[in-house]
Design an enzyme around this catalytic site. Structure first.
Site, short mmCIF file in Angstrom:
data_model
loop_
_atom_site.label_atom_id
_atom_site.label_comp_id
_atom_site.label_asym_id
_atom_site.label_seq_id
_atom_site.Cartn_x
_atom_site.Cartn_y
_atom_site.Cartn_z
N LYS A 215 0.91 -1.17 -0.09
CA LYS A 215 -0.02 0.14 0.16
C LYS A 215 0.89 1.43 -0.09
CE LYS A 215 -3.72 -2.14 2.52
NZ LYS A 215 -4.70 -1.95 3.81
N GLY B 199 2.18 4.64 1.18
CA GLY B 199 2.35 5.15 2.53
C GLY B 199 3.36 4.38 3.24
N GLY C 249 11.33 -5.37 23.29
CA GLY C 249 11.81 -4.26 22.44
C GLY C 249 12.41 -3.19 23.43
N ARG D 128 14.76 -2.65 14.56
CA ARG D 128 14.21 -2.79 13.11
C ARG D 128 15.64 -2.94 12.07
NH1 ARG D 128 9.12 -1.84 12.57
NH2 ARG D 128 9.23 -1.77 10.08
N ASP E 48 14.97 3.94 6.24
CA ASP E 48 15.44 2.70 6.95
C ASP E 48 16.29 2.00 6.26
OD1 ASP E 48 13.28 4.10 8.48
OD2 ASP E 48 12.25 1.98 8.94
N HIS F 228 2.60 34.22 25.64
CA HIS F 228 2.19 33.73 26.76
C HIS F 228 0.98 33.59 27.01
CE1 HIS F 228 2.43 33.61 31.29
NE2 HIS F 228 1.32 34.63 31.50
#
Length: 450
Positions: free
Chosen positions: A36, A38, A178, A261, A298, A429
């Protein structure tokens, strides 16, 4: 055989952003995606996880309604409907996927569905069709490394992290393997909606890559909330209602594999690209050891979506003679815990290792007016600056909107700003972002509100 100026392999945050940029520069672009548009981030990672986290945060805040003067909301009557939570996530994901598909069409990017494999230096094959290009950009992402204890547990208990986001129902007891962002986010999300959660890692520390102040905060926060954390731990054997970590029994109905990963490389065929720790090694322009092949995200060893998009843009620019460099040391890193955490630049440990003398400017949210108004006073902003000129070397934030606030820190570091520069920027502020200003004052030894 169809020929393009550029073929991009992978339609995640690196791939589709790179495709848009290339089209803007006049390139004839094709993008190959086997699943897909994305990629992992949009369909099974960043977006789904944050949708779930937002539900969990709202659920937690509703429990404090009475303290805000709201009557009639009884904590015992509030519950999370997992299926509706999933349905909401699916609507968000579908809308964003269609948005990416629209952008590809708008920019006249050709989408090729299937899995690409190189058949030559300038050729790939997808299914039975072959395509050629002058340049290639590999953006094939990553997956968690294999769960090393699969032979020791009932396979029905084990789910991969991407599978988790497709489940229509979940049990009550979780074990998460993990040490990084994904593990932290999922663990806290599940705990916030009332699940029992244990996190373990075979590393010496949980979230070891964070600055020590953030690491201490999140581990303390998790333990106080009831999340058990085991380090230097391994699964030794299965049990009826759980597993054993070493000699200790841990109750769990489901184990989520959220381990480190690893890059997913396409079939490179005859191309022998230089690798580094399993990732495609690139230069400062994301060019691999083969001059016509680039890599981003990645698969090139960088594991945040924003970095992937930036890398792809640098790569495409370079293909078109635009030599824009990317300073990976100044990339924002975001962790969607509650409160959020965000970091950019160097940690205290890194500064000490490099022998850089530094100062710490730290300001707590507990005395910030907006934080009090919102009822979220946990956290701080910490600015690290070198002592000679006062240049900002690192910023580490724990705050409800830390992942938005970190952009200011990245801007400051990109411009080589000093703490004096930051202290001269007028902040609205009341805002939580004023803590950035206050931290700069502290770094200058001129604190105002503490």
């Amino acid at each position: 055989m169809q020929t393009y100026d550029l073929i991009i392999i992978g339609g995640g945050p690196a791939g589709y952003v790179g495709a848009i940029r290339a089209a803007q520069l006049g390139m004839n672009v094709a993008l190959v995606e086997k699943n897909k548009m994305g990629g992992m981030c949009l369909n099974w990672g960043c977006i789904p996880s944050k949708a779930y986290i937002e539900t969990a945060k709202l659920f937690a805040r509703l429990g404090k309604a009475r303290s805000f003067g709201i009557e009639g909301v009884k904590a015992k009557d509030i519950m999370v409907n997992w299926k509706k939570m999933v349905s909401r996530k699916d609507r968000i994901v579908m809308r964003l996927v269609k948005g990416v598909e629209y952008l590809m069409k708008k920019n006249k990017v050709t989408i090729i569905n299937g899995e690409a494999r190189f058949t030559g230096k300038d050729k790939i094959q997808v299914s039975e069709s072959e395509y050629s290009a002058d340049k290639f950009l590999i953006c094939t992402g990553s997956r968690p490394e294999e769960f090393p204890y699969a032979d020791k547990v009932d396979e029905k208990k084990l789910v991969e992290i991407d599978q988790f986001f497709t489940l229509n129902e979940v049990p009550d007891n979780f074990l998460i393997d993990g040490f990084s962002v994904n593990a932290a986010e999922i663990a806290q999300m599940l705990r916030l909606i009332g699940k029992e959660v244990t996190v373990f890692t075979d590393r010496e520390e949980f979230v070891f890559y964070l600055d020590e102040s953030l690491r201490e905060f999140v581990t303390d926060k998790f333990k106080k909330s009831g999340i058990k954390i085991f380090t230097n731990a391994t699964v030794t054997k299965d049990a009826k209602d759980g597993v054993y970590l070493g000699d200790e029994f841990v109750k769990c109905d489901m184990i989520i594999n959220s381990r480190h990963r690893l890059p997913v490389l396409p079939d490179l065929g005859p191309n022998e690209l230089e690798l580094e720790r399993g990732a495609i090694k690139t230069d400062e322009f994301m060019q691999s050891s083969s001059e016509n092949i680039y890599a981003a995200g990645d698969v090139a060893g960088q594991y945040f979506a924003q970095t992937a998009s930036a890398m792809a843009t640098v790569a495409v620019n370079h293909m078109n003679g635009i030599k824009q460099k990317l300073d990976l040391s100044k990339m924002p890193r975001n962790i969607y815990t509650f409160p959020e955490m965000a970091t950019a630049g160097m940690t205290e440990e890194e500064l000490r290792q490099k022998g850089i003398e530094y100062k710490v400017g730290k300001f707590p949210l507990s005395v910030n007016g907006k934080a009090m108004i919102e009822g979220e006073t946990e956290g701080f902003v910490k600015i690290l600056s070198e002592t000679k000129y006062g240049e900002v070397m690192g910023v580490h934030i724990v705050a409800p909107d830390a992942t938005d606030m970190i952009a200011e820190a990245v801007m400051a570091m990109s411009l080589e700003s000093t703490v004096e520069d930051v202290a001269q920027v007028v902040h609205a502020h009341p805002t939580v972002s004023e803590t950035m200003l206050e931290a700069a004052f502290v770094a200058e030894d001129k604190p105002v509100h503490i």
